[in-house]
Design a protein around this motif. Structure first.
Motif, PDB file in Angstrom:
ATOM      1  N   UNK A 166      -2.259   4.530   7.615  1.00 32.36           N
ATOM      2  CA  UNK A 166      -0.909   3.976   7.548  1.00 32.36           C
ATOM      3  C   UNK A 166      -0.667   3.306   6.203  1.00 32.36           C
ATOM      4  N   UNK A 167      -1.665   2.568   5.733  1.00 31.61           N
ATOM      5  CA  UNK A 167      -1.535   1.867   4.457  1.00 31.61           C
ATOM      6  C   UNK A 167      -1.380   2.866   3.304  1.00 31.61           C
ATOM      7  N   UNK A 168      -2.127   3.953   3.358  1.00 33.09           N
ATOM      8  CA  UNK A 168      -2.017   4.972   2.312  1.00 33.09           C
ATOM      9  C   UNK A 168      -0.615   5.570   2.281  1.00 33.09           C
ATOM     10  N   UNK A 169      -0.035   5.820   3.459  1.00 33.26           N
ATOM     11  CA  UNK A 169       1.327   6.361   3.520  1.00 33.26           C
ATOM     12  C   UNK A 169       2.337   5.369   2.942  1.00 33.26           C
ATOM     13  N   UNK A 170       2.191   4.094   3.309  1.00 35.54           N
ATOM     14  CA  UNK A 170       3.123   3.085   2.824  1.00 35.54           C
ATOM     15  C   UNK A 170       3.018   2.903   1.320  1.00 35.54           C
ATOM     16  N   UNK A 171       1.799   2.903   0.784  1.00 38.64           N
ATOM     17  CA  UNK A 171       1.624   2.747  -0.660  1.00 38.64           C
ATOM     18  C   UNK A 171       2.161   3.961  -1.409  1.00 38.64           C
ATOM     19  N   UNK A 172       2.046   5.144  -0.801  1.00 43.02           N
ATOM     20  CA  UNK A 172       2.595   6.340  -1.435  1.00 43.02           C
ATOM     21  C   UNK A 172       4.120   6.234  -1.550  1.00 43.02           C
ATOM     22  N   UNK A 173       4.753   5.673  -0.526  1.00 42.96           N
ATOM     23  CA  UNK A 173       6.200   5.480  -0.581  1.00 42.96           C
ATOM     24  C   UNK A 173       6.578   4.480  -1.674  1.00 42.96           C
ATOM     25  N   UNK A 185       4.826   3.827  -4.395  1.00 41.30           N
ATOM     26  CA  UNK A 185       4.609   4.465  -5.692  1.00 41.30           C
ATOM     27  C   UNK A 185       5.724   5.449  -6.034  1.00 41.30           C
ATOM     28  N   UNK A 186       6.297   6.091  -4.998  1.00 36.97           N
ATOM     29  CA  UNK A 186       7.363   7.061  -5.224  1.00 36.97           C
ATOM     30  C   UNK A 186       8.739   6.408  -5.341  1.00 36.97           C
ATOM     31  N   UNK A 187       8.780   5.093  -5.173  1.00 34.25           N
ATOM     32  CA  UNK A 187      10.054   4.386  -5.247  1.00 34.25           C
ATOM     33  C   UNK A 187      10.869   4.469  -3.975  1.00 34.25           C
ATOM     34  N   UNK A 188      10.276   5.039  -2.919  1.00 34.19           N
ATOM     35  CA  UNK A 188      10.982   5.158  -1.632  1.00 34.19           C
ATOM     36  C   UNK A 188      10.643   3.946  -0.774  1.00 34.19           C
ATOM     37  N   UNK A 189      11.147   2.797  -1.174  1.00 34.98           N
ATOM     38  CA  UNK A 189      10.771   1.569  -0.484  1.00 34.98           C
ATOM     39  C   UNK A 189      12.012   0.745  -0.183  1.00 34.98           C
ATOM     40  N   UNK A 190      11.986   0.121   0.962  1.00 33.81           N
ATOM     41  CA  UNK A 190      13.052  -0.801   1.342  1.00 33.81           C
ATOM     42  C   UNK A 190      12.396  -2.061   1.877  1.00 33.81           C
ATOM     43  N   UNK A 191      13.224  -3.003   2.324  1.00 29.50           N
ATOM     44  CA  UNK A 191      12.671  -4.270   2.811  1.00 29.50           C
ATOM     45  C   UNK A 191      11.734  -4.052   3.985  1.00 29.50           C
ATOM     46  N   UNK A 192      12.094  -3.122   4.861  1.00 26.13           N
ATOM     47  CA  UNK A 192      11.250  -2.866   6.031  1.00 26.13           C
ATOM     48  C   UNK A 192       9.884  -2.332   5.606  1.00 26.13           C
TER      49      UNK A 192
END
Length: 298
Positions: free
Chosen positions: A34-41, A43-50
């Motif tokens: 799960x952490x790897x998926x979140x960090x990939x997002x 790194x890709x700039x696909x991040x929001x507050x959630x």
């Protein structure tokens, strides 16, 4: 010949230990994925507050389950360290801290398909504890000679038992018994004693000057190299994400990467439940990891 089976209580305890490890590592693997998926997002700039909140929560949960695994398996460290210590051994704490580092390495690299965790963890724990024992008790031996020291001493005892304790050592015979080279036998049995660097040098006219103050190391330390060659932003952006949570915490507090004052090793160790030497080893490994990703952007 009858095979002795573990008693009922011992068998149940072993089963409980294995089941507990299986459960904890299953949680650990899920959290890492799960952490790897979140960090990939991120790194890709696909991040929001959630996603940011989920990332921090997952990091905390992974730290918690890692601590649970450490606690459940700490007996592995104690049993191995007991081979080198007694109740009055002044280095016991450092040896246990080194064993914790080995245990952390084992946890981070463990593959449940490769067998029981206790078997997997033995080598990393052994490696770190032996390194600490050598540094503390036999700093005059190189790692290869120290590794062969037990078998050389055993061969020496066998030689003395056969020819008498007063017989001069036959280095070639001892090397044959130990399966080592004669040069290794000589280095182990005739290892020179190293005086403390803080002892006076004893030279005429300079009796009070310790060796440590006269032997300056012209090469920069790993810490100096990292901090001089790269700015803090580069370290934070490109280096720290590749470290695990404990390594990031140690470097952040040690070098003030969060804007707070730098902290000494012993204060960081107090928070982590480690000795100064244990924190130093984590710091060294983390700095070594930084070299690769930082060099790519230097």
């Amino acid at each position: 010949m009858d095979i002795v089976q573990p008693a009922g209580g011992e068998r149940r305890a072993n089963d409980d230990y294995r089941s507990r490890n299986d459960e904890l590592f299953a949680r650990c693997i899920r959290l890492r994925e799960l952490l790897a998926d979140l960090r990939a997002k991120v790194d890709a700039g696909e991040v929001d507050d959630f996603s940011e909140v989920a990332l921090r929560r997952t990091e905390r949960e992974l730290e918690d389950v890692t601590l649970e695994i450490m606690t459940a398996n700490y007996g592995l460290v104690r049993r191995y360290v007991a081979m080198f210590t007694s109740k009055c051994n002044e280095h016991s704490e450092d040896f246990e801290s080194a064993g914790k580092v080995g245990l952390l390495w084992a946890i981070s690299s463990y593959d449940p398909s490769r067998g029981p965790f206790s078997s997997w963890a033995f080598k990393p724990i052994q490696r770190e504890v032996l390194r600490a024992v050598r540094d503390a008790d036999h700093p005059n031996l190189n790692p290869g000679d120290f590794e062969k020291r037990p078998v050389i001493l055993a061969a020496t005892q066998a030689f003395s038992a056969q020819f008498g304790t007063d017989a001069p050592y036959d280095y070639a015979d001892i090397a044959r018994r130990a399966g080592t080279t004669e040069a290794q036998v000589r280095r182990v049995l005739d290892a020179p004693r190293l005086d403390s660097l803080h002892a006076p040098s004893g030279n005429s006219g300079d009796e009070e000057t310790p060796w440590a103050e006269r032997l300056a190391d012209p090469s920069p330390s790993v810490e100096d190299e990292v901090l001089l060659r790269f700015d803090l932003r580069t370290v934070s952006d490109h280096g720290l994400p590749g470290l695990d949570a404990r390594e990031r915490y140690v470097l952040t507090r040690r070098f003030g990467l969060d804007g707070e004052p730098e902290e000494p090793l012993h204060l960081i160790g107090d928070r982590l439940g480690l000795s100064r030497e244990g924190v130093r080893q984590i710091q060294q490994k983390a700095l070594a990891k930084l070299r690769g990703p930082i060099a790519e952007v230097a």
